[in-house]
Design a protein around this motif. Structure first.
Motif, PDB file in Angstrom:
ATOM      1  N   THR A 155       8.595  11.787 -14.499  1.00 21.24           N
ATOM      2  CA  THR A 155       6.755  11.218 -14.571  1.00 21.24           C
ATOM      3  C   THR A 155       6.388  11.233 -12.895  1.00 21.24           C
ATOM      4  N   TYR A 189       3.342  11.486 -10.413  1.00 18.11           N
ATOM      5  CA  TYR A 189       1.824  11.113 -10.369  1.00 18.11           C
ATOM      6  C   TYR A 189       1.124  10.691  -9.284  1.00 18.11           C
ATOM      7  N   VAL A 215      -1.532   7.773  -7.041  1.00 19.09           N
ATOM      8  CA  VAL A 215      -2.303   6.861  -7.259  1.00 19.09           C
ATOM      9  C   VAL A 215      -2.385   6.521  -6.090  1.00 19.09           C
ATOM     10  N   LYS A 251      -3.726   4.465  -2.595  1.00 21.94           N
ATOM     11  CA  LYS A 251      -2.329   3.693  -2.205  1.00 21.94           C
ATOM     12  C   LYS A 251      -3.237   2.241  -2.587  1.00 21.94           C
ATOM     13  N   ASN A 301      -3.505  -2.271 -10.552  1.00 23.37           N
ATOM     14  CA  ASN A 301      -4.231  -1.078 -11.169  1.00 23.37           C
ATOM     15  C   ASN A 301      -2.785  -0.713 -12.718  1.00 23.37           C
ATOM     16  N   THR A 351       4.118   9.222   0.814  1.00 19.93           N
ATOM     17  CA  THR A 351       3.177   8.413   1.623  1.00 19.93           C
ATOM     18  C   THR A 351       2.105   8.637   2.622  1.00 19.93           C
ATOM     19  N   THR A 352       2.656  10.334   3.046  1.00 21.14           N
ATOM     20  CA  THR A 352       1.941  10.940   4.056  1.00 21.14           C
ATOM     21  C   THR A 352       0.142  10.368   3.860  1.00 21.14           C
ATOM     22  N   ASP A 353      -0.132  11.159   2.307  1.00 20.61           N
ATOM     23  CA  ASP A 353      -1.619  11.199   2.802  1.00 20.61           C
ATOM     24  C   ASP A 353      -2.248   9.454   2.794  1.00 20.61           C
ATOM     25  N   PRO A 354      -3.294   9.793   4.079  1.00 20.87           N
ATOM     26  CA  PRO A 354      -3.584   8.577   4.416  1.00 20.87           C
ATOM     27  C   PRO A 354      -4.456   7.279   3.259  1.00 20.87           C
ATOM     28  N   LYS A 355      -4.856   8.176   2.271  1.00 21.44           N
ATOM     29  CA  LYS A 355      -5.480   7.676   0.379  1.00 21.44           C
ATOM     30  C   LYS A 355      -4.830   7.684  -0.505  1.00 21.44           C
ATOM     31  N   PHE A 356      -3.951   7.751  -0.453  1.00 20.78           N
ATOM     32  CA  PHE A 356      -2.853   8.152  -1.884  1.00 20.78           C
ATOM     33  C   PHE A 356      -1.466   8.295  -1.862  1.00 20.78           C
ATOM     34  N   ASP A 357      -0.568   8.001  -2.768  1.00 18.45           N
ATOM     35  CA  ASP A 357       0.688   7.584  -3.032  1.00 18.45           C
ATOM     36  C   ASP A 357       0.903   8.654  -3.783  1.00 18.45           C
ATOM     37  N   ASP A 358       1.892  10.018  -3.669  1.00 18.41           N
ATOM     38  CA  ASP A 358       2.440  10.835  -4.612  1.00 18.41           C
ATOM     39  C   ASP A 358       4.109  10.684  -4.594  1.00 18.41           C
ATOM     40  N   VAL A 359       3.569   9.687  -6.904  1.00 19.13           N
ATOM     41  CA  VAL A 359       4.610   9.106  -6.844  1.00 19.13           C
ATOM     42  C   VAL A 359       5.724   9.965  -8.147  1.00 19.13           C
ATOM     43  N   VAL A 360       6.360  10.484  -7.347  1.00 19.05           N
ATOM     44  CA  VAL A 360       7.876  10.266  -8.870  1.00 19.05           C
ATOM     45  C   VAL A 360       8.699   9.512  -8.771  1.00 19.05           C
ATOM     46  N   LYS A 400       7.974  18.766  -7.927  1.00 20.07           N
ATOM     47  CA  LYS A 400       7.126  17.563  -7.461  1.00 20.07           C
ATOM     48  C   LYS A 400       8.239  17.122  -5.337  1.00 20.07           C
ATOM     49  N   TYR A 452       0.355   2.556 -15.188  1.00 18.70           N
ATOM     50  CA  TYR A 452      -0.646   2.562 -14.644  1.00 18.70           C
ATOM     51  C   TYR A 452      -1.704   2.857 -15.393  1.00 18.70           C
TER      52      TYR A 452
END
Lengths: 375, 406
Positions: free
Chosen positions: A25, A27, A29, A31, B132, B147-156, B173, B290
């Protein structure tokens, strides 16, 4: 046949819904806020058999030290392990970590701790004689600091450790900066200045260190359960006694070892015989047998097969579990081991070395077991 | 209807089958209860109840030794339905029995659906912490996070089962392929320096590489034992390999205290690396689910009976918030008073010994959670109705006798 078919269909329905197919998966999120849980040593080094975990490290209680940190160092909340904790900011987010810890006693002595720190920046240990030249002495307010500065030789990711330790009121206090080489090197003058501010905390006997400049120090929340490094207490109390064959060369026992011998073979090869003891059943017979099997790269055995790999011998009223494991391959190593419960602890007698040597020494090992007795 | 089909029908309709199945069911529960000492509650549920046959390893070959819960329950279900179609005739004075049987059918269906649909997670919260997501008790995943984006983490997230299969994973991805070089579902680590003839290191990246030798251990199903899976994962970009990492859910840690090297386990920190201008982390962690809302632990209360360590009452005051602001309220979760929200139930499950500031909530998703309540109500109603009908009949009969005597 309608009913039969419907039964089959029902079964098929059950089977098909029962199989969840795992899927990759992806997605996005938001940080997570860093909880800043101190973890400088979490990436440090090796492990115990699962049965051994569980006892927390005792940190030093009693009289405390106080200090004044430079303004540029950002205080982090101290953890149960840390008396003080700071981030030393570097360029581009490459920060160094400064920790202040204290443990009762001499914590293994200066050499052991210097070499522990060297290990944290991937440097080989120094011999006892070389330690003196690697350590700088700083005397300050009655405290005798041993200061070291080691840089890793890893060109890709150079790390540096800057540390000071001092005995104080029956404990040893450690001040350690670890991080990228450039950041730590730059912080060195400030660190040496910092050491000058360290002094015995005013007045208090047992109060946790708290001065105007230092952040509040008492241990706050305990670290996550089962997460911090865990101490393995060795068994105290009356010990077993033994008498070794004269050809075995006694080595000095260490904190972990109750007894330690070199067992010479025909050539230059020697086997290592160690006698250790730990409280309780240390995970039980199966876990320990499999731990030893793992040490000579043998696959673990199931509980049911345990009987076929161990021998039980009772001598001097001590019920020994004896194993003889030999690894495979050209340079095969083996383990001749015996474990015995005694006085609420489990004693381990282990002879490790080249498999042929062990085969030859097995009669001597079994004779040796006969000499082991309760005092 | 030919003879064979009739035999089949009679077999499924027969009361003898019911009795045999009930006896088998009792034996199943008895044997499974004994086996619980070996496998723990989760293990026996999978082995004895959520299976068609109970399989026992005999020299490595799984041999069916007893019909499993699905088979017995399924046959009971068919038996009961078939009996209603062919044997029972509906009459008003048996309404109660029919209601009770309907309740029983619902109970069987409900248990089946729970087995198929129920998901169990846990959520560990420190006071002041907001989460969450909840984490699986038993399933792990390999998480590769950009973790590059300061606001978001893109997870695989790659489920452990896929890592275990060892097939390379190429995900749209991910700018690299993920190749499992080694995987043990349970392991023990030893410092490389203490191993007599260590195998060559498989990993070359990250703080764990080359420092430990991991040996396989038998998988444990016991409730209080944890498996410590370990994998060596290689990342292969189009231009070549990026290196190999050791990932495990419990990182081995060596400390020197009192002069002795002491070994323990720690929560892993994600291992960082850079590739093509992005910063990634790689970690093996409990599988996360999540949620579209978050929970913050405001205060955890843990009362014990005076002078003992026996918990008397424990409760968590939680703030529940949704990003759209529709919900922002305080909730008190305590024993037998769970929070039900968005199809999930949050139970007060546990706490951490020696830490009064951490709560552990059990998070359950079970779309069929109402069925057992409905079925029990139906069965109770059915018994009351049946008893009532008999009682009325009895009273009427006695009146008739009294009238005749008079």
């Amino acid at each position: 046949m309608a009913i039969c078919r419907s039964h089959l269909a029902f079964a098929a329905l059950l089977l098909s819904t029962a199989c969840h197919k795992p899927e990759v998966t992806a997605y996005r999120v938001p940080k997570e806020k860093d909880s800043d849980v101190a973890a400088s040593d979490a990436t440090a080094t090796p492990t115990a058999p699962p049965g051994m975990a569980g006892t927390p490290v005792t940190t030093a209680e009693g009289p405390a030290l106080a200090w004044t940190a430079p303004a540029g160092w950002m205080a982090k909340p101290p953890s149960a392990m840390r008396k003080g904790s700071y981030t030393i900011p570097g360029a581009g987010g490459a920060d160094a970590d400064f920790s202040i810890t204290a443990f009762p006693g001499d914590v293994g002595g200066e050499a052991a701790n210097v070499n522990r720190w060297r290990g944290q920046v991937q440097l080989p240990p120094l011999a006892e004689s070389e330690i003196a030249s690697a350590v700088a002495r700083v005397e300050q307010d009655g405290l005798n600091f041993a200061v070291v500065d080691f840089a890793s030789t890893d060109a890709a990711n150079p790390q540096r450790i800057l540390g000071a330790m001092t005995p104080f009121a029956g404990s040893t206090w450690f001040f350690k900066i670890i991080g990228p080489d450039v950041v730590v090197a730059k912080a060195k003058p400030a660190f040496l200045e910092f050491l000058k501010t360290v002094h015995a905390s005013a007045g208090s006997d047992a109060a946790p260190p708290a001065t105007s400049a230092a952040p509040p120090m008492p241990p706050v929340a305990a670290p996550p359960a089962g997460m911090t490094g865990t101490a393995v207490p060795t068994a105290a109390g009356a010990g077993l006694t033994w008498s070794a064959p004269s050809s075995w060369r006694a080595k000095p026992a260490s904190a972990m070892r109750k007894g330690s011998f070199d067992v010479p073979g025909d050539g230059s090869e020697t086997g290592d015989l160690s006698i250790t003891a730990f409280p309780g059943d240390v995970g039980g017979e199966l876990a320990n047998v499999n731990r030893w099997r793992g040490q000579v790269q043998l696959p673990p055995v199931a509980e049911g097969d345990l009987g076929s790999v161990v021998t039980h011998i009772t001598q001097n009223n001590l019920p020994f579990t004896v194993v003889d494991f030999a690894g495979t391959g050209a340079n095969a190593q083996g383990i001749l081991g015996a474990m015995v419960p005694f006085d609420g602890a489990t004693w381990f007698i282990k002879l490790a070395g080249p498999a042929p040597l062990l085969a030859k020494q097995k009669p001597a090992f079994l004779e040796f077991l006969k000499t082991v007795k309760a005092p | 209807m030919n003879a064979l089909v009739r035999d089949f029908r009679d077999f499924f309709v027969s009361l003898k089958l019911t009795v045999v199945l009930l006896v088998l069911g009792m034996l199943l529960v008895f044997a499974a209860t004994l086996d619980q000492t070996n496998l723990g509650i989760w293990g026996i549920q999978q082995k004895w109840f959520r299976s068609f046959f109970v399989l026992q390893d005999v020299n490595g070959i799984p041999v069916p030794i007893f019909p499993g819960g699905y088979l017995i329950g399924g046959l009971l279900f068919i038996n009961l339905i078939a009996a209603h179609i062919y044997r029972f005739k509906f009459v008003w004075r048996k309404t109660g029995i029919f209601l009770t049987h309907l309740g029983l059918i619902l109970l069987l269906v409900g248990e089946l659906l729970s087995g198929l649909w129920q998901e169990d997670f846990q959520m560990r919260l420190e006071e002041g912490q907001t989460k969450n997501y909840s984490e699986s008790y038993r399933l792990d995943e390999l998480a590769l996070v950009d973790t590059t984006d300061p606001k978001f983490d893109d997870v695989v997230a790659i489920p452990e089962a896929i890592v275990a299969r060892g097939e390379p994973v190429q995900h749209p991805k991910l700018p690299f392929r993920v190749v499992t070089k080694l995987y043990y579902p349970n392991s023990v680590a030893q410092p490389r320096a203490q191993v007599a003839n260590p195998p060559p290191p498989l990993a070359d990246q990250g703080p764990l590489a080359g420092r430990f030798v991991f040996s396989p251990q038998p998988v444990t199903y016991k409730e209080n034992d944890r498996n410590i899976p370990v994998a060596v994962v290689e990342l292969v970009a189009p231009e070549g390999t990026l290196g190999s990492w050791v990932v495990t859910t419990d990182v081995p840690v060596l400390r020197t205290v009192d002069g002795a090297q002491q070994l323990g386990l720690a929560e892993p920190l994600p291992q960082k690396f850079d590739y093509a201008g992005h910063t990634w982390t790689i970690a093996l962690r409990a599988r996360r689910a999540y949620r579209p809302f978050s929970l913050t632990l405001l205060k955890f209360h843990n009362d014990v009976y005076a002078g003992t360590d026996i918990p008397k009452n424990y409760s968590s005051r939680i703030r529940l918030t949704t990003p759209d602001g529709r919900d922002d309220r305080d909730v008190l979760i305590y024993m037998n008073n769970p929070l039900r929200y968005a199809g999930l139930t949050f139970y007060q499950a546990s706490f951490e010994k020696g830490n009064d500031h951490v709560t552990i909530l059990q998070v359950v998703r079970n779309p069929s959670w109402l069925l057992p309540y409905i079925s029990c109500a139906l069965m109770a109603l059915g018994l009351v109705v049946q008893f009532g009908i008999h009682l009325l009949g009895f009273i009427r009969k006695r009146r008739g006798m009294a009238a005749a005597a008079a």
